[in-house]
Motif scaffolding. Structure first.
Motif, PDB file in Angstrom:
ATOM      1  N   UNK A   1       9.218  -4.164   5.485  1.00 48.58           N
ATOM      2  CA  UNK A   1       8.082  -3.247   5.438  1.00 48.58           C
ATOM      3  C   UNK A   1       7.749  -2.944   3.985  1.00 48.58           C
ATOM      4  N   UNK A   2       6.683  -2.206   3.796  1.00 50.86           N
ATOM      5  CA  UNK A   2       6.206  -1.908   2.453  1.00 50.86           C
ATOM      6  C   UNK A   2       5.578  -0.525   2.431  1.00 50.86           C
ATOM      7  N   UNK A   3       5.742   0.153   1.311  1.00 51.80           N
ATOM      8  CA  UNK A   3       4.986   1.375   1.100  1.00 51.80           C
ATOM      9  C   UNK A   3       4.432   1.352  -0.314  1.00 51.80           C
ATOM     10  N   UNK A   4       3.286   1.993  -0.457  1.00 50.04           N
ATOM     11  CA  UNK A   4       2.582   2.031  -1.739  1.00 50.04           C
ATOM     12  C   UNK A   4       2.296   3.481  -2.074  1.00 50.04           C
ATOM     13  N   UNK A   5       2.667   3.879  -3.279  1.00 54.93           N
ATOM     14  CA  UNK A   5       2.421   5.239  -3.752  1.00 54.93           C
ATOM     15  C   UNK A   5       1.220   5.205  -4.689  1.00 54.93           C
ATOM     16  N   UNK A   6       0.281   6.117  -4.464  1.00 52.44           N
ATOM     17  CA  UNK A   6      -0.923   6.209  -5.290  1.00 52.44           C
ATOM     18  C   UNK A   6      -1.113   7.643  -5.753  1.00 52.44           C
ATOM     19  N   UNK A   7      -1.849   7.797  -6.832  1.00 53.32           N
ATOM     20  CA  UNK A   7      -2.140   9.128  -7.330  1.00 53.32           C
ATOM     21  C   UNK A   7      -3.445   9.154  -8.081  1.00 53.32           C
ATOM     22  N   UNK A   8      -3.900  10.339  -8.349  1.00 53.24           N
ATOM     23  CA  UNK A   8      -5.136  10.548  -9.098  1.00 53.24           C
ATOM     24  C   UNK A   8      -4.816  10.682 -10.580  1.00 53.24           C
ATOM     25  N   UNK A   9      -5.621  10.061 -11.437  1.00 55.41           N
ATOM     26  CA  UNK A   9      -5.397  10.248 -12.875  1.00 55.41           C
ATOM     27  C   UNK A   9      -5.537  11.710 -13.297  1.00 55.41           C
TER      28      UNK A   9
ATOM     29  N   UNK B   1       1.577   8.484  -0.200  1.00 57.10           N
ATOM     30  CA  UNK B   1       2.366   7.296   0.105  1.00 57.10           C
ATOM     31  C   UNK B   1       1.763   6.653   1.346  1.00 57.10           C
ATOM     32  N   UNK B   2       1.328   5.408   1.203  1.00 55.14           N
ATOM     33  CA  UNK B   2       0.812   4.640   2.327  1.00 55.14           C
ATOM     34  C   UNK B   2       1.970   3.840   2.905  1.00 55.14           C
ATOM     35  N   UNK B   3       2.227   3.974   4.206  1.00 57.05           N
ATOM     36  CA  UNK B   3       3.300   3.211   4.838  1.00 57.05           C
ATOM     37  C   UNK B   3       2.911   2.836   6.254  1.00 57.05           C
ATOM     38  N   UNK B   4       3.539   1.769   6.727  1.00 57.91           N
ATOM     39  CA  UNK B   4       3.289   1.277   8.075  1.00 57.91           C
ATOM     40  C   UNK B   4       4.046   2.134   9.095  1.00 57.91           C
ATOM     41  N   UNK B   5       3.575   2.169  10.341  1.00 61.96           N
ATOM     42  CA  UNK B   5       4.208   3.032  11.348  1.00 61.96           C
ATOM     43  C   UNK B   5       5.713   2.812  11.526  1.00 61.96           C
TER      44      UNK B   5
END
Length: 136
Positions: free
Chosen positions: A39-47, A55-59
C-alpha cells in the motif's frame, strides 16, 4: 498548554489519481510518499501552513481486511467526513478546481451562517469544501 492539529487522513481509492486533485488542482505540496506492505500513503501540505498536513491513504492501508472493506464501502457511498480548506479567494479557487475537471457540488455562495464557500468531490468521491479565510 499549546495544542494544534498536525495532520488529518483522507481515504482515497488511488493515491496517484488523488494527487491530480490535491496537488495539481488545490496546489498542495507533496511532503512524503511512502510505500509499505503493498500500500501507499502520501502526505501533503500547504506552503502557507508548514506544520499542518493531510495524509492520503487507501482503505486497506494499515487496516485489517474487514476494516478496510468497511471503509471502502463508506468511501464508495460518499459518506466519509468532508474536509474544508480555507482560501483567501473562494471564486478564484473554485475556477481553478473546476478547470481541473473535478465534480462540482456547489458553486460559490454566501452561506446564511457566514462564510462564502463552494464544494467539490475528489476523484474518490470525498466532499471537499473551500471557504473564505477568516480575518486574523
Amino acid at each position: 498548554m499549546s495544542i494544534a492539529l498536525q495532520y488529518s487522513h483522507i481515504t482515497v481509492n488511488d493515491p496517484d489519481e488523488a494527487l491530480g486533485f490535491y496537488r495539481d488542482a488545490l496546489g498542495l505540496e507533496v511532503r512524503n510518499d511512502v510505500a509499505s506492505g503493498g500500500f501507499r500513503w502520501v502526505t501533503l501540505g500547504s506552503p502557507d501552513q508548514p506544520g499542518l498536513e493531510i495524509v492520503l491513504s487507501e482503505p486497506h492501508a494499515g487496516r485489517s481486511q474487514a476494516d478496510g472493506d468497511t471503509l471502502q464501502e463508506l468511501l464508495t457511498k460518499g459518506v466519509l467526513p468532508n474536509i474544508v480548506f480555507s482560501v483567501d479567494d473562494v471564486d478564484a479557487a473554485f475556477e481553478k478546481v473546476r478547470a481541473s475537471g473535478a465534480e462540482v457540488l456547489q458553486e460559490p455562495m454566501d452561506q446564511p451562517w457566514g462564510p462564502r464557500d463552494c464544494a467539490f468531490r475528489d476523484p474518490s468521491g470525498n466532499q471537499v469544501r473551500m471557504a473564505k479565510s477568516r480575518p486574523a
